[in-house]
Write a protein that holds these residues in place. Structure first.
Motif, PDB file in Angstrom:
ATOM      1  N   GLN A 113       0.525  -0.957  -0.373  1.00 35.83           N
ATOM      2  CA  GLN A 113      -0.154   0.016  -0.386  1.00 35.83           C
ATOM      3  C   GLN A 113       1.025   1.166  -0.320  1.00 35.83           C
ATOM      4  O   GLN A 113       1.522   1.837   0.463  1.00 35.83           O
ATOM      5  CB  GLN A 113      -0.963  -0.315   1.252  1.00 35.83           C
ATOM      6  CG  GLN A 113      -1.809   1.065   1.182  1.00 35.83           C
ATOM      7  CD  GLN A 113      -2.662   1.129   2.764  1.00 35.83           C
ATOM      8  OE1 GLN A 113      -2.344   0.822   3.713  1.00 35.83           O
ATOM      9  NE2 GLN A 113      -4.285   0.938   2.786  1.00 35.83           N
ATOM     10  N   ARG A 118       1.176   3.829  -5.253  1.00 32.64           N
ATOM     11  CA  ARG A 118       0.232   4.446  -4.568  1.00 32.64           C
ATOM     12  C   ARG A 118      -0.999   5.273  -6.014  1.00 32.64           C
ATOM     13  O   ARG A 118      -1.714   5.476  -6.142  1.00 32.64           O
ATOM     14  CB  ARG A 118       0.700   5.878  -3.674  1.00 32.64           C
ATOM     15  CG  ARG A 118       1.754   7.110  -4.333  1.00 32.64           C
ATOM     16  CD  ARG A 118       1.777   8.139  -3.508  1.00 32.64           C
ATOM     17  NE  ARG A 118       3.099   7.589  -3.045  1.00 32.64           N
ATOM     18  CZ  ARG A 118       3.818   8.100  -2.387  1.00 32.64           C
ATOM     19  NH1 ARG A 118       3.303   9.462  -1.816  1.00 32.64           N
ATOM     20  NH2 ARG A 118       5.337   8.066  -2.001  1.00 32.64           N
ATOM     21  N   SER A 126      -6.825  -0.541  -2.913  1.00 26.61           N
ATOM     22  CA  SER A 126      -5.280   0.435  -1.983  1.00 26.61           C
ATOM     23  C   SER A 126      -4.543  -0.800  -1.263  1.00 26.61           C
ATOM     24  O   SER A 126      -3.612  -0.627  -0.878  1.00 26.61           O
ATOM     25  CB  SER A 126      -6.328   1.263  -0.687  1.00 26.61           C
ATOM     26  OG  SER A 126      -7.096  -0.520   0.207  1.00 26.61           O
ATOM     27  N   TRP A 127      -4.496  -1.918  -2.175  1.00 28.46           N
ATOM     28  CA  TRP A 127      -3.590  -3.079  -1.931  1.00 28.46           C
ATOM     29  C   TRP A 127      -3.439  -3.320  -3.006  1.00 28.46           C
ATOM     30  O   TRP A 127      -4.106  -3.935  -3.645  1.00 28.46           O
ATOM     31  CB  TRP A 127      -4.404  -3.865  -1.275  1.00 28.46           C
ATOM     32  CG  TRP A 127      -4.013  -3.600   0.824  1.00 28.46           C
ATOM     33  CD1 TRP A 127      -5.308  -3.389   1.514  1.00 28.46           C
ATOM     34  CD2 TRP A 127      -3.044  -3.340   1.411  1.00 28.46           C
ATOM     35  NE1 TRP A 127      -4.784  -2.517   3.007  1.00 28.46           N
ATOM     36  CE2 TRP A 127      -3.580  -2.456   2.665  1.00 28.46           C
ATOM     37  CE3 TRP A 127      -1.601  -3.429   1.540  1.00 28.46           C
ATOM     38  CZ2 TRP A 127      -3.468  -2.609   3.747  1.00 28.46           C
ATOM     39  CZ3 TRP A 127      -1.307  -3.031   2.806  1.00 28.46           C
ATOM     40  CH2 TRP A 127      -1.584  -2.333   4.036  1.00 28.46           C
TER      41      TRP A 127
END
Length: 266
Positions: A113, A118, A126-127
């Motif tokens: 993450q 990003r 988000s991962w």
């Protein structure tokens, strides 16, 4: 006489019983650091650690990265890790694409993450899941490459190391670490030279468990670039809470992706 014999027998029995725990404690703290580490391999238990990385150039050191994390043990060793990293100066995170970053690794599967991922996450995710991923993302390249919670790695370091009371010091190389350490191979899968020398100093506590580890290595061992010439990374790692309860779990499945993309191009 019978009473006297009975009394002596009772005292002897008490002495044997009360003496047992002290002996057991001595057995539970092997003088050999490798055996001491192996004794910690209990399912659901683990250890916490913190790293401080410093970039050194022309004899001057500049704080570079900070990490905190934990290892979860199984009967055979490390089964999971959870590591978060950020710049030594958090306000400068925007200038460093490696941080802030968090990596959860279970078995050989990593969930990352932040960091270099990003801006590549699909919306709602988000991962990033990688079945053969790194231990600490790109930030791991500039952090602790040596894992003394691995018996094979610790054995390799101590062989030929100089000992002074509770401190062991010496050198190893990227090539030696690559042969004995799954952690090293997963942290630094690509590197410019296996001949790169790593200097180390390990201090153990009264139970002969790793307490403090410092290492240093030239950055050109990772990146064969003139921009990194003359620069050295020095890392200090401190271990706390050996034998504490540690439970590391994968992120929620609905937040995980196995595909990266350019969000600006959607």
């Amino acid at each position: 006489m019978k009473r006297m014999i009975a009394s002596i027998s009772a005292v002897t029995a008490v002495a044997l019983v009360t003496g047992a725990p002290a002996h057991a404690q001595a057995q539970a703290a092997p003088a050999d650091p490798v055996k001491a580490v192996k004794s910690q391999f209990v399912p659901g238990k683990g250890v916490r650690f913190s790293d401080r990385s410093t970039m050194i150039e022309d004899g001057q050191g500049q704080p570079y990265l900070r990490r905190t994390g934990s290892f979860q043990f199984g009967r055979g060793g490390i089964v999971a890790s959870d590591i978060s990293s950020q710049s030594a100066h958090p306000a400068d995170d925007r200038l460093n694409p490696h941080v802030p970053e968090r990596t959860i690794r279970i078995g050989t599967t990593s969930y990352s993450q932040g960091g270099t991922y990003r801006d590549q996450m699909p919306r709602g995710k988000s991962w990033y899941k990688d079945p053969g991923g790194m231990t600490g993302g790109a930030g791991g390249w500039f952090s602790q490459l040596v894992n003394v919670a691995e018996p094979t790695t610790l054995t390799s370091l101590l062989k030929g190391a100089k000992k002074s009371r509770t401190t062991y010091s010496g050198t190893t190389t990227f090539g030696k670490l690559a042969k004995v350490s799954p952690w090293f191979r997963a942290t630094l899968p690509l590197r410019s030279s296996d001949k790169t020398v790593v200097t180390f100093k390990l201090t153990v506590d009264r139970n002969h468990l790793p307490q403090r580890l410092t290492t240093s290595f030239p950055v050109v061992g990772i990146f064969d670039s003139t921009g990194w010439e003359g620069k050295t990374i020095s890392v200090e790692t401190r271990f706390t809470g050996w034998g504490s309860r540690v439970s590391i779990k994968a992120p929620p499945a609905n937040k995980v992706t196995t595909k990266l993309e350019d969000r600006d191009g959607l």
